[in-house]
Scaffold this motif. Structure first.
Motif, PDB file in Angstrom:
ATOM      1  N   LEU A 134       0.834  -1.204   0.000  1.00 26.71           N
ATOM      2  CA  LEU A 134       0.000   0.000   0.000  1.00 26.71           C
ATOM      3  C   LEU A 134       0.865   1.249   0.000  1.00 26.71           C
ATOM      4  O   LEU A 134       0.574   2.233  -0.677  1.00 26.71           O
ATOM      5  N   ARG A 135       1.946   1.185   0.786  1.00 28.73           N
ATOM      6  CA  ARG A 135       2.842   2.336   0.846  1.00 28.73           C
ATOM      7  C   ARG A 135       3.442   2.605  -0.533  1.00 28.73           C
ATOM      8  O   ARG A 135       3.476   3.743  -1.003  1.00 28.73           O
ATOM      9  N   GLU A 138       0.866   4.038  -2.860  1.00 29.18           N
ATOM     10  CA  GLU A 138       0.661   5.454  -2.542  1.00 29.18           C
ATOM     11  C   GLU A 138       1.796   6.301  -3.117  1.00 29.18           C
ATOM     12  O   GLU A 138       1.587   7.326  -3.752  1.00 29.18           O
ATOM     13  N   LEU A 141       1.662   6.727  -6.775  1.00 27.08           N
ATOM     14  CA  LEU A 141       0.621   7.683  -7.144  1.00 27.08           C
ATOM     15  C   LEU A 141       1.163   9.103  -7.040  1.00 27.08           C
ATOM     16  O   LEU A 141       0.878   9.957  -7.878  1.00 27.08           O
ATOM     17  N   GLY A 142       1.980   9.342  -6.012  1.00 28.78           N
ATOM     18  CA  GLY A 142       2.553  10.664  -5.821  1.00 28.78           C
ATOM     19  C   GLY A 142       3.524  11.053  -6.915  1.00 28.78           C
ATOM     20  O   GLY A 142       3.689  12.228  -7.225  1.00 28.78           O
ATOM     21  N   ARG A 148      -3.809  11.046 -12.662  1.00 23.29           N
ATOM     22  CA  ARG A 148      -3.516  10.130 -11.571  1.00 23.29           C
ATOM     23  C   ARG A 148      -4.455   8.938 -11.550  1.00 23.29           C
ATOM     24  O   ARG A 148      -4.405   8.117 -10.649  1.00 23.29           O
TER      25      ARG A 148
END
Lengths: 151, 531
Positions: A134-135, A138, A141-142, A148
């Motif tokens: 998940l990290r 994330e 995505l950044g 996005r």
């Protein structure tokens, strides 16, 4: 993991072999002994050899962009699901998994066919693996500059 | 007609009800069927006055439910979110971000068109069996206004400072949509735009009579002849029995031979004209249904949306954002290949059943495909040149087709044997199947090809019917390589390129293994970025 696969393989084999034996017993009783022998050899191979080969072939890793899997005994497979495309991560535990303290992870993208299964992760590590995935999802995505939206 | 964006926005800002006609037209026939089937069957079984009472009760209950449902169902659109509140006892609120919309469709059945109504369906990505939002029914002006409002909202989010349009992402060459300010893009009426493609009626007829539905024609004819044959048999039997009654004692004269001759089945003089008649009827039916469904097909490009409208009586207007096109499939069966036509299928990730995420262009001249692709996949100049696969792949496709044909031949021979029809001629015909399979395998290899540019990945396959699938690299969700034992022996492998949406994956089969791993690396790296 190998034990888990063996147990489920053994259960399936027992079911299939007994069904086959019952079938042969009624249809061609004269072939009963050779049929039992063939089924026995196939069953042993399925229980002893296949899970070991499967485990031996199983590799997965987290690269800097994607989760990658290499597995498959007869058909060799090499799957990659980029972190950016991850839509959902499931942890599942069947009864055999629970007995052995294992858990399975399923990483799904927007394509139902393009998902990655990670069976046999120690149950106490599975939440960590999920958190790490998940990290990374994330973070990826950044990094995106434009759109996005992964679909 | 110049429409005012603010008016549209305000129109949907406060929750609105559907059109009152939805109390009747919104009835889901399938649902009624599911819910009411068992009681209905029970009713009809009991018979008599109970049927009337029961039907009356059902009608009353349905009407009450429909009225309540209409009173309690409201929808609103505030410029960024489409919200639908519904439910008589349990309430449900569904809200949908405008940026998530995969496809918006305005459908009008004949009765809707007469009454000036329309159904609005909104699809998002997912594999649900029904559209995310379905407004059945609203007045036509509401449907158009809602569509305009959604378009305006999309234009606003794309406007200055906002990123996220497909044009930004692909670099913008050949795409001028960014030049329009949101309001300009908004007020331009759809009809005034130059259509990218309008399929003439004659082409739609050609498409219908060369289509898949007509390929089942032999079955249709066989079934029709069977029915007709049975009818003739029945007639013969009936007339014979009448004859028996009339002639009575004359029976020994015929010796039963006459009756038996007729009972053995209709003779060929009946069959041929019947066959011709059924063929004509089937062709006419295919042409008419095709015309009704696809007549007046128009594809227009408005900024970065595709507008597709079709249908003579019942019409369907779809809006597919170009950024949502997951793959494009160019297909041609053998008949259309001879005539130089193809069909083009545009797939978005909308997941609902009934082809929700799919728009099919019924017929395009093969020479016009490149121009069309440029419009559907911005930045793609047309079909790229494709690479053939290693010669070892031919062995695989020949062997595969040979096995398939041999199994078919064996099954056929067995069936003929069991039926007692296995003679020298039928045996010879059966034996031609495996060589035909081998030829098919060679044809399959000749069509096998793939290619990758900086925008799309392409795969072509098929023996007689050839399909070419294109997927934008930015839409690739995941990649999977695989190689079976026979492939490994020939140093071949296959690559599955997964994209969102039901059954939309692209497969490159039997490429060389180094090529597969190179593509795997490239596509996986590209999939880690958006756009």
């Amino acid at each position: 993991m190998i034990i888990g696969w063996r147990v489920s393989a053994a259960i399936w084999t027992a079911l299939v072999v007994s069904a086959a034996v019952v079938g042969v017993r009624f249809l061609r009783p004269d072939l009963l002994i050779p049929a039992v022998a063939v089924a026995g050899v196939a069953g042993v191979a399925w229980v002893v050899w296949y899970p070991r080969a499967s485990l031996h072939r199983w590799r997965w890793r987290l690269t800097d962009r994607a989760i990658e899997l290499r597995h498959g005994v007869i058909v060799h497979r090499h799957d990659a699901v980029p972190y950016f495309r991850i839509q959902q991560i499931d942890i599942s535990q069947g009864p055999i998994d629970r007995m052995l303290g294992l858990a399975g992870l399923t990483v799904t993208s927007a394509s139902a066919a393009g998902s990655a299964d990670l069976p046999g992760i120690p149950a106490d590590l599975a939440p960590n693996v999920r958190a790490e995935l998940l990290r990374r999802a994330e973070a990826s995505l950044g990094e995106q500059s434009g759109d996005r939206d992964a679909v | 007609m110049r429409s005012d964006p603010d008016a549209d926005r305000e129109r949907f800002a406060t929750p609105r009800r559907l059109h009152p006609a939805s109390m009747v037209l919104g009835i889901d026939v399938g649902q009624i069927f599911n819910l009411g089937l068992i009681p209905l069957v029970a009713l009809f079984a009991s018979g008599g006055a109970a049927v009337l009472v029961g039907l009356g009760a059902l009608a009353v209950v349905t009407l009450v439910v429909r009225v309540l449902d209409w009173r309690r169902r409201r929808y609103s659109f505030d410029g960024s979110e489409l919200r639908v509140e519904s439910g008589i006892l349990g309430r449900s609120l569904r809200s949908l971000d405008v940026g998530r919309i995969q496809q918006l469709e305005v459908r009008r059945k004949l009765i809707h068109r007469i009454a000036g109504l329309a159904t609005v369906r909104v699809e998002t990505a997912g594999s649900a069996s029904e559209p995310e939002v379905e407004l059945r029914v609203v007045s036509e002006s509401d449907a158009q206004a809602l569509r305009r409002a959604v378009r305006a909202a999309k234009a606003r989010t794309r406007g200055p400072g906002g990123s996220g349009s497909v044009c930004d992402a692909v670099g913008g060459d050949g795409v001028e949509a960014g030049a329009l300010t949101p309001d300009e893009a908004y007020v331009a009426p759809v009809a005034a735009r130059e259509p990218v493609l309008a399929v003439p009626l004659s082409d739609i007829v050609v498409a219908s009579v060369t289509g898949r539905r007509l390929l089942v024609l032999p079955i249709f004819i066989a079934a029709g002849l069977q029915v007709a044959g049975d009818a003739v048999d029945q007639l013969a039997e009936w007339s014979m029995s009448r004859l028996d009654d009339v002639v009575g004692v004359a029976e020994p004269l015929f010796g039963g031979g006459f009756g038996n001759g007729l009972a053995a089945g209709p003779d060929w003089r009946w069959m041929i004209p019947l066959g011709v008649a059924f063929t004509l009827v089937a062709v006419a039916v295919a042409a008419i249904t095709g015309l009704l469904r696809d007549g007046g097909f128009r594809l227009a490009r408005v900024d970065d949306d595709l507008h597709v409208s079709r249908g003579l009586l019942a019409s369907r207007d779809s809006l597919v954002p170009l950024a949502r096109v997951q793959s494009v499939k160019v297909r041609a069966n053998w008949l259309r290949r001879i005539l130089g036509f193809v069909t083009v299928e545009i797939r978005s990730a909308g997941g609902s059943a009934g082809g929700g995420g799919r728009v099919t262009i019924p017929l395009v001249a093969a020479s016009g495909v490149d121009r069309l692709l440029t419009e559907i996949l911005p930045g793609v100049p047309g079909l790229p040149t494709l690479d053939a696969h290693p010669i070892a792949a031919r062995r695989r496709s020949v062997v595969r087709q040979l096995i398939r044909a041999s199994l078919l031949a064996a099954a056929l021979a067995l069936a003929l044997h069991l039926g007692g029809w296995l003679g020298p001629w039928t045996l010879a015909a059966t034996l031609t199947l495996p060589p035909a399979g081998a030829l098919l395998g060679i044809a399959e290899y000749r069509n096998l090809a793939h290619g990758v540019t900086d925008r799309v990945v392409v795969s072509r396959h098929g023996a007689l019917s050839v399909a070419t699938q294109l997927t934008p690299l930015g839409k690739v969700q995941a990649v999977g390589g695989r190689s079976g034992p026979f492939q490994r022996r020939l140093d071949l492998g296959s690559l599955d390129v997964h994209v969102a949406g039901p059954s939309a994956s692209l497969t490159i089969r039997d490429a060389s293994r180094p090529r597969v791993s190179e593509l795997h690396r490239r596509l996986a790296a590209r999939a880690a970025r958006s756009g």
